[in-house]
Scaffold this active site. Structure first.
Site, mmCIF file in Angstrom:
data_model
loop_
_atom_site.group_PDB
_atom_site.id
_atom_site.type_symbol
_atom_site.label_atom_id
_atom_site.label_comp_id
_atom_site.label_asym_id
_atom_site.label_seq_id
_atom_site.Cartn_x
_atom_site.Cartn_y
_atom_site.Cartn_z
ATOM 1 N N ARG A 32 -90.101 58.053 -46.623
ATOM 2 C CA ARG A 32 -90.954 57.728 -47.891
ATOM 3 C C ARG A 32 -92.230 58.557 -47.580
ATOM 4 N NH1 ARG A 32 -95.070 53.475 -48.990
ATOM 5 N NH2 ARG A 32 -95.444 53.676 -51.059
ATOM 6 N N ARG A 69 -105.157 51.585 -60.001
ATOM 7 C CA ARG A 69 -105.657 51.715 -58.634
ATOM 8 C C ARG A 69 -107.182 51.633 -58.375
ATOM 9 N NH1 ARG A 69 -102.193 52.798 -54.221
ATOM 10 N NH2 ARG A 69 -99.976 52.889 -54.823
ATOM 11 N N LYS A 216 -88.522 51.154 -59.279
ATOM 12 C CA LYS A 216 -89.287 50.175 -58.512
ATOM 13 C C LYS A 216 -89.599 48.654 -59.594
ATOM 14 C CE LYS A 216 -92.637 51.434 -55.758
ATOM 15 N NZ LYS A 216 -93.845 52.077 -55.160
ATOM 16 N N THR A 274 -91.898 46.108 -48.373
ATOM 17 C CA THR A 274 -92.854 45.586 -48.279
ATOM 18 C C THR A 274 -93.141 44.642 -47.330
ATOM 19 O OG1 THR A 274 -93.468 46.086 -50.649
ATOM 20 C CG2 THR A 274 -95.098 44.810 -49.502
#
Length: 339
Positions: A32, A69, A216, A274
């Site tokens: 990834r 972010r 996602k 995760t």
């Protein structure tokens, strides 16, 4: 032969032939690339290194998507800024201003217009939590609810706040997607998908038809629209980090199970991501709970398990891949039916 694949995140700063070959030898099946931390030049360089060091390994790049972010940490503070429990912080809006010792900048317009005192700002998948105490003319004043460290370009979530609509594909995404198409990346995983239209918007800018598209699942809208999203996707990625900021943590295991069952039912791909071996970022051995988490994901029918910080910046990347491989192999050897 393992039925469940292992994907490892490789950061551009670690992407050397030796590092990629080491992970591949330990059991890594795919790589990834986190596009939040790369540019077209580094994408091309990384793909070249990965293809040469580990032929046959599939490469996934995820997009920024309609996410928020923090900005980069000011270089004077190194890679991260220490955050002490109870410390007071200013939270403002900026695209270019770096985060400093008492101020966090969020890359969105006028964050102070959407937040009220008493609300919570979660940073880095909720590892950092800030309670908003005051709303000033151009920023928030908040207190840190626990200690930790703030790195560059970390995710931001504000539960209960309806933020302004963001484009499904940002300009940064368009640039990186063009680079990914040119070098022949295998999969693009789109971040913060809200509905099927977001996937269609992504496909409209992909010029290489051989690239697969994964969505996602990491926000409430995605869970609500999961079936229609899967109809236009090649698979789903269970992004448990941000999913855990959108839903109470006790709900995450059943959400994961729902997503994996849906993918299996529709014959589509699935990835679980995760904190699978989070403790191995700093320790040579995992917890018992972590290996149980891997085994459960295997029994639930996940096609791929994704290591993130464990290999991107962790101290024991090879060991993390080996632990995941051995746990998968032992679980699959038991031939336990899927849950």
């Amino acid at each position: 032969m393992r039925r469940t694949n292992i994907m490892a995140t490789v950061a551009d700063t670690r992407c050397t032939p030796e590092f990629v070959s080491m992970l591949h030898g330990a059991g890594m099946d795919s790589v990834r690339i986190n596009s939040a931390h790369v540019n077209p030049q580094s994408i091309a360089s990384m793909v070249k290194i990965i293809r040469e060091a580990a032929p046959g390994v599939r490469i996934l790049m995820d997009t920024k998507g309609p996410e928020i972010r923090t900005t980069n940490v000011d270089s004077r503070f190194g890679e991260a800024i220490a955050v002490a429990e109870g410390s007071r912080w200013n939270i403002g809006s900026s695209v270019d201003s770096p985060c400093i010792s008492d101020t966090i900048y969020v890359a969105m317009e006028a964050v102070h217009r959407y937040v009220k005192p008493g609300m919570t700002v979660l940073v880095d998948d909720g590892d950092l939590e800030f309670l908003v105490e005051e709303v000033k003319d151009d920023h928030l004043v908040a207190s840190a609810q626990r200690s930790g460290s703030l790195g560059s370009r970390k995710t931001v979530a504000i539960p209960g706040v309806e933020l302004p609509p963001l484009p499904a594909v940002s300009e940064r995404d368009r640039i990186n997607i063009a680079a990914a198409c040119e070098v022949g990346i295998d999969v693009i995983a789109h971040s913060f998908v809200r509905d099927a239209k977001d996937i269609e918007a992504l496909r409209s800018v992909i010029t290489n038809p051989s690239i697969e598209v994964y969505a996602k699942i990491e926000c409430a809208e995605a869970v609500e629209n999961m079936e229609e999203i899967l109809e236009v996707s090649d698979g789903l990625l269970v992004a448990r980090g941000d999913l855990g900021t959108a839903f109470p943590l006790p709900q995450i295991p059943m959400l994961q199970l729902r997503i994996l069952h849906l993918c299996h039912e529709k014959g589509k791909g699935s990835i679980v991501s995760t904190q699978m071996l989070h403790s191995m970022i700093s320790k040579p051995q995992p917890t018992r709970a972590e290996v149980s988490d891997i085994a459960l994901a295997v029994m639930e029918g996940a096609d791929t398990l994704l290591l993130t910080g464990e290999t991107a910046q962790g101290a024991y990347p090879r060991a993390a891949v080996e632990v995941m491989r051995l746990t998968i192999e032992d679980t699959e050897r038991c031939a336990i039916p899927r849950i």
